[in-house]
Scaffold this motif. Structure first.
Motif, PDB file in Angstrom:
ATOM      1  N   VAL A  57       0.901  -1.138   0.260  1.00 29.24           N
ATOM      2  CA  VAL A  57      -0.119  -0.111  -0.201  1.00 29.24           C
ATOM      3  C   VAL A  57       0.866   1.204   0.199  1.00 29.24           C
ATOM      4  O   VAL A  57       1.822   1.406   0.852  1.00 29.24           O
ATOM      5  CB  VAL A  57      -0.942   0.163   1.089  1.00 29.24           C
ATOM      6  CG1 VAL A  57      -1.897   1.378   1.318  1.00 29.24           C
ATOM      7  CG2 VAL A  57      -1.816  -1.338   1.464  1.00 29.24           C
ATOM      8  N   LEU A  58       0.590   2.021  -1.019  1.00 27.23           N
ATOM      9  CA  LEU A  58       1.513   3.371  -1.060  1.00 27.23           C
ATOM     10  C   LEU A  58       0.735   4.439  -0.373  1.00 27.23           C
ATOM     11  O   LEU A  58      -0.537   4.539  -0.717  1.00 27.23           O
ATOM     12  CB  LEU A  58       1.963   3.660  -2.409  1.00 27.23           C
ATOM     13  CG  LEU A  58       2.730   2.525  -3.140  1.00 27.23           C
ATOM     14  CD1 LEU A  58       3.038   2.905  -4.766  1.00 27.23           C
ATOM     15  CD2 LEU A  58       4.158   2.024  -2.454  1.00 27.23           C
ATOM     16  N   GLY A  59       1.265   5.552   0.094  1.00 27.83           N
ATOM     17  CA  GLY A  59       0.816   6.699   0.478  1.00 27.83           C
ATOM     18  C   GLY A  59       0.547   7.664  -0.661  1.00 27.83           C
ATOM     19  O   GLY A  59       0.774   7.144  -1.799  1.00 27.83           O
ATOM     20  N   ASN A  60      -0.493   8.535  -0.779  1.00 28.02           N
ATOM     21  CA  ASN A  60      -0.929   9.352  -1.800  1.00 28.02           C
ATOM     22  C   ASN A  60       0.116  10.762  -2.061  1.00 28.02           C
ATOM     23  O   ASN A  60      -0.459  11.235  -2.915  1.00 28.02           O
ATOM     24  CB  ASN A  60      -2.311   9.660  -1.907  1.00 28.02           C
ATOM     25  CG  ASN A  60      -3.231   8.361  -2.078  1.00 28.02           C
ATOM     26  OD1 ASN A  60      -2.671   7.336  -2.740  1.00 28.02           O
ATOM     27  ND2 ASN A  60      -4.262   8.274  -1.218  1.00 28.02           N
ATOM     28  N   THR A  61       0.564  11.091  -1.332  1.00 26.73           N
ATOM     29  CA  THR A  61       1.264  12.490  -1.217  1.00 26.73           C
ATOM     30  C   THR A  61       2.753  12.315  -1.742  1.00 26.73           C
ATOM     31  O   THR A  61       3.745  11.997  -1.049  1.00 26.73           O
ATOM     32  CB  THR A  61       1.193  13.253   0.042  1.00 26.73           C
ATOM     33  OG1 THR A  61      -0.245  13.282   0.102  1.00 26.73           O
ATOM     34  CG2 THR A  61       1.753  14.737  -0.310  1.00 26.73           C
ATOM     35  N   PRO A  62       3.163  12.615  -3.135  1.00 28.87           N
ATOM     36  CA  PRO A  62       4.309  12.410  -3.560  1.00 28.87           C
ATOM     37  C   PRO A  62       5.405  13.440  -3.095  1.00 28.87           C
ATOM     38  O   PRO A  62       5.004  14.615  -3.052  1.00 28.87           O
ATOM     39  CB  PRO A  62       4.454  12.597  -5.106  1.00 28.87           C
ATOM     40  CG  PRO A  62       2.909  13.098  -5.281  1.00 28.87           C
ATOM     41  CD  PRO A  62       2.092  12.783  -4.020  1.00 28.87           C
ATOM     42  N   ILE A  63       6.426  13.232  -2.556  1.00 29.35           N
ATOM     43  CA  ILE A  63       7.445  14.139  -1.947  1.00 29.35           C
ATOM     44  C   ILE A  63       8.748  13.887  -2.768  1.00 29.35           C
ATOM     45  O   ILE A  63       9.093  12.882  -3.080  1.00 29.35           O
ATOM     46  CB  ILE A  63       7.991  13.718  -0.515  1.00 29.35           C
ATOM     47  CG1 ILE A  63       6.368  13.773   0.405  1.00 29.35           C
ATOM     48  CG2 ILE A  63       8.685  14.339   0.176  1.00 29.35           C
ATOM     49  CD1 ILE A  63       5.914  15.140   0.576  1.00 29.35           C
ATOM     50  N   GLY A  64       9.524  15.023  -3.198  1.00 33.44           N
ATOM     51  CA  GLY A  64      10.782  14.966  -3.863  1.00 33.44           C
ATOM     52  C   GLY A  64      11.869  14.733  -2.873  1.00 33.44           C
ATOM     53  O   GLY A  64      11.704  14.914  -1.368  1.00 33.44           O
ATOM     54  N   LEU A  65      13.139  14.291  -3.123  1.00 39.41           N
ATOM     55  CA  LEU A  65      13.989  13.797  -2.302  1.00 39.41           C
ATOM     56  C   LEU A  65      14.758  14.941  -1.881  1.00 39.41           C
ATOM     57  O   LEU A  65      15.498  14.841  -0.787  1.00 39.41           O
ATOM     58  CB  LEU A  65      15.046  12.923  -3.179  1.00 39.41           C
ATOM     59  CG  LEU A  65      14.944  11.386  -3.111  1.00 39.41           C
ATOM     60  CD1 LEU A  65      16.060  10.598  -3.943  1.00 39.41           C
ATOM     61  CD2 LEU A  65      14.884  10.815  -1.801  1.00 39.41           C
TER      62      LEU A  65
END
Ligand SMILES: C=C/C=C(\O)C(=O)O
Length: 264
Positions: A169-177
């Protein structure tokens, strides 16, 4: 083909059949270490079932890295990382039901997931090249599962068994490195509101990106290198926790946010 070679192929097919039958029947099987004993032999078995999955039309969407955490290595009695294949039908949505019945002996673990924006073919790769290939990062809960009864696994058993993968299951808020220190990122996972697992990015081979470089190098020259769009589950940040029907797990990773796995 000489006799010795065809005998090895036959033995690996028997191991692959045993694991596939366990998955299909829902009945855990005996370990396969009577048939295969090394990591390489385990990967040869894994590849047989990968080909079968692809032939059936299942879509390869990523890889999981396992056994990156010394605590998990100790829990399972093994001493090196491994990898397995992630197919599209193993992906579930944050907070929506994950069918408990698809698993045999599920356990949950919280991880950093990387989603790639570029292929990683060839290698060896520097960490800078891997960072450039990462499009975004997400918190993830991996549901590991073993086709082997009672999780009685050696390294060869778990590798043959697709690195004991089950679903994710993946979260829904993409974050940049950029600006996120994954090494220091703390993780807390709760089950039905009770804290059951804690850890930090450093527990994953010192840094989740170290695990990603290991994977990119391991796969880069082979038949299934990492491709743009692939999800990479970098490995458990804390102890793995058994799952019961009706459980709700929430993992929070500093800087990445949260993700929930709800077992229907
Ligand atoms: C048996 C599976 C272990 C993992 O997936 C892990 O250590 O991340």
């Amino acid at each position: 083909m000489n006799d010795e070679w065809s005998e090895a192929v036959d033995v690996r097919s028997q191991a692959a059949d045993r694991l596939l039958e366990a998955q299909r029947s829902g009945k855990p099987c005996a370990p396969v270490r009577d048939l295969v004993s090394t990591a390489d032999e385990g990967y040869a078995v894994q590849e047989i079932n990968t080909r079968r999955a692809l032939d059936e039309g299942r879509r390869l969407v990523g890889r999981k890295i396992g056994l990156t955490n010394l605590a998990v290595q100790r829990q399972l009695g093994v001493d090196s990382p491994d990898f397995g294949m992630l197919f599209a039908d193993m992906a579930y949505l944050d907070g929506l039901p994950v069918p408990y019945g698809r698993f045999l002996q599920p356990k949950a673990e919280a991880e950093v997931a990387l989603v790639l924006g570029r292929d990683l073919v060839g290698g060896p790769f520097t960490v800078a090249e891997v960072i450039r290939a990462v499009d975004f990062v997400l918190p993830a809960i991996e549901i590991v599962d073993s086709r082997v009864a009672d999780w009685d696994i050696t390294l060869a058993d778990t590798i043959a068994d697709n690195a004991s993968s089950g679903a994710f299951v993946l979260g829904n808020t993409p974050i940049g490195l950029r600006g996120v220190d994954l090494r220091l990122a703390g993780m807390t996972m709760t089950r039905r509101g009770q804290e059951v697992s804690t850890g930090a990015g450093a527990a994953c081979m010192g840094h989740p990106l170290n695990a990603a470089v290991w994977l990119a190098d391991t796969l880069g020259a082979g038949e299934y290198p990492l491709r743009a769009g692939d999800v990479v589950l970098t490995g458990a940040l804390g102890p793995v926790v058994p799952v019961a029907a009706g459980d709700v797990f929430e993992a929070v990773i500093d800087g990445l946010g949260s993700v929930r796995a709800v077992f229907a």
